[in-house]
Design an enzyme around this catalytic site. Structure first.
Site, PDB file in Angstrom:
ATOM      1  N   LYS A  73      22.308  71.349  32.703  1.00 26.95           N
ATOM      2  CA  LYS A  73      22.806  70.528  31.597  1.00 26.95           C
ATOM      3  C   LYS A  73      21.817  70.558  30.425  1.00 26.95           C
ATOM      4  O   LYS A  73      22.205  70.696  29.265  1.00 26.95           O
ATOM      5  CB  LYS A  73      23.040  69.082  32.074  1.00 26.95           C
ATOM      6  CG  LYS A  73      24.246  68.962  33.009  1.00 26.95           C
ATOM      7  CD  LYS A  73      24.378  67.593  33.669  1.00 26.95           C
ATOM      8  CE  LYS A  73      25.573  67.600  34.631  1.00 26.95           C
ATOM      9  NZ  LYS A  73      25.790  66.328  35.338  1.00 26.95           N
TER      10      LYS A  73
ATOM     11  N   GLN B 297      22.861  60.814  36.487  1.00 24.53           N
ATOM     12  CA  GLN B 297      23.291  61.820  37.462  1.00 24.53           C
ATOM     13  C   GLN B 297      23.578  61.152  38.808  1.00 24.53           C
ATOM     14  O   GLN B 297      22.777  60.372  39.310  1.00 24.53           O
ATOM     15  CB  GLN B 297      22.203  62.899  37.612  1.00 24.53           C
ATOM     16  CG  GLN B 297      22.592  64.050  38.531  1.00 24.53           C
ATOM     17  CD  GLN B 297      23.764  64.880  38.023  1.00 24.53           C
ATOM     18  OE1 GLN B 297      23.966  65.024  36.822  1.00 24.53           O
ATOM     19  NE2 GLN B 297      24.540  65.428  38.937  1.00 24.53           N
TER      20      GLN B 297
ATOM     21  N   ASP C 134      30.011  60.583  30.467  1.00 29.13           N
ATOM     22  CA  ASP C 134      30.654  60.966  31.724  1.00 29.13           C
ATOM     23  C   ASP C 134      32.032  60.332  31.886  1.00 29.13           C
ATOM     24  O   ASP C 134      32.782  60.702  32.788  1.00 29.13           O
ATOM     25  CB  ASP C 134      29.789  60.523  32.911  1.00 29.13           C
ATOM     26  CG  ASP C 134      28.934  61.646  33.457  1.00 29.13           C
ATOM     27  OD1 ASP C 134      29.416  62.794  33.456  1.00 29.13           O
ATOM     28  OD2 ASP C 134      27.803  61.373  33.879  1.00 29.13           O
TER      29      ASP C 134
HETATM   30  N1  GUN Z   1      27.413  64.310  40.123  1.00 33.72           N
HETATM   31  C1  GUN Z   1      28.356  65.223  40.415  1.00 33.72           C
HETATM   32  N2  GUN Z   1      29.133  65.458  39.332  1.00 33.72           N
HETATM   33  C2  GUN Z   1      28.652  64.678  38.341  1.00 33.72           C
HETATM   34  C3  GUN Z   1      29.037  64.482  36.981  1.00 33.72           C
HETATM   35  O1  GUN Z   1      29.996  65.065  36.458  1.00 33.72           O
HETATM   36  N3  GUN Z   1      28.288  63.598  36.292  1.00 33.72           N
HETATM   37  C4  GUN Z   1      27.255  62.904  36.846  1.00 33.72           C
HETATM   38  N4  GUN Z   1      26.603  62.034  36.091  1.00 33.72           N
HETATM   39  N5  GUN Z   1      26.880  63.060  38.095  1.00 33.72           N
HETATM   40  C5  GUN Z   1      27.577  63.942  38.836  1.00 33.72           C
END
Ligand code: GUN
Length: 308
Positions: A52, A96, A119
């Site tokens: 990311k 996350q 998100d």
């Molecule tokens: N863990 C697995 N997929 C995601 C996501 O799309 N965003 C976040 N913040 N954590 C995750």
């Protein structure tokens, strides 16, 4: 032969389309800013967050990563989120998942300012999704919708089955497909006759987190199959069972000691589906691209430059 739906192809388009928007924000005000919170030592999360941050760098989005230790408390994380909420140059906050076991994840997600929730996990934004109002959408389901659109796969009136009911993927995916006028069924670990339900799908989305669970008997001939799973296999016998003894993937396993497999059986889907997303190279790249889209959109809204 089933057609492979390339998430990297869609990702490249999405990122290319964002470049002028980031440029415009930089010219008029400042670059978009994303803060990532990576709590604890989950190795998969560390890789996701690295990717990311890399995507931010490539696009000219400013990013910063906060790495509280495994023992972090809910209160400490809430305090960190509240500090980030107040910072003018931060447009997006990403926590996350999963968080360490002692943390109350729902309290942390509730603390994120809904305007900075890139998100789409905040209950307010989940409610906006459910009621069809504009707002950030969870990245993986939103990316899957982009992929279906760009490959011109019709959704309206079709029977869609979503395997998995998580807040991150299953639930928002089902709602987005419903808004596109699919007839949607959500299945989960307690569903009776899972294969039979899945076989009704013209569009099947597998998001259970179980390696190669979706075998031939789950797949209607000609279905479009979207594989959200990313599972690391470290047992050679299992790798052979899934990919076949002669496959390149087992040769790769012998070099590295592990191999990635989705929730869908790779050989069965090739035989039965009309089109499917491979693992890797399918859904994974879309999630990150949609995070970039959500971050740019948050910055545009906050800087009053809404072009969407
Ligand atoms: N863990 C697995 N997929 C995601 C996501 O799309 N965003 C976040 N913040 N954590 C995750």
């Amino acid at each position: 032969m089933a057609k492979q739906l390339s998430g990297t192809w869609v990702r490249d388009q999405l990122l290319e389309e964002l470049k002028p928007r980031v440029e415009e924000l930089r010219r008029r005000a400042r670059p978009p800013g994303l803060a990532v919170i990576l709590a604890g030592n989950n190795p998969a999360s560390q890789i996701y967050v690295r990717n990311k941050v890399k995507a931010c760098q490539e696009l000219g989005i400013l990013s910063e990563t906060h790495t509280p230790p495994e023992e972090v408390t809910t209160e400490e994380l809430v305090a960190l989120v509240e500090t980030l909420n107040k910072r003018e140059e931060i447009d997006g906050i990403l926590v996350q998942m999963p968080l360490p076991a002692q943390v109350d994840a729902s309290r942390v997600l509730l603390a994120v300012s809904p305007e900075k929730d890139v998100d789409g996990f905040h209950p307010l934004n989940m409610g906006y999704l459910l009621t069809g109002r504009p707002g950030p959408r969870a990245c993986t389901p939103a990316g899957i919708l982009e992929l279906l659109r760009r490959y011109e796969i019709p959704i309206k009136g079709r029977r869609a089955v979503v395997l998995g009911r998580s807040d991150i993927v299953g639930k928002p995916m089902a709602v987005l497909l419903m808004h596109e006028h699919a007839t949607v069924t959500i299945c989960h670990s307690r569903t009776v006759n899972l294969a039979e339900e899945a076989r009704r799908a013209e569009i099947l989305v597998a998001a259970m987190g179980r390696p190669a669970l979706v075998t031939g008997e789950f797949i209607q001939p000609g279905a479009v199959v979207i594989d959200v799973g990313i599972n690391r296999i470290t047992d050679r016998a299992e790798a052979v069972r899934i990919f076949g003894a002669e496959s390149e993937r087992v040769q790769a396993f012998d070099r590295t000691g592990s191999v990635l497999v989705g929730d869908v059986h790779p050989r069965d889907v090739e035989e039965k589906a009309s089109a499917y997303t491979p693992v890797p190279g399918g859904v994974g790249p879309l999630t990150i691209a949609m995070l970039m889209v959500n971050t740019v959109e948050a910055a545009e809204r906050r800087l009053g430059a809404c072009s969407a």
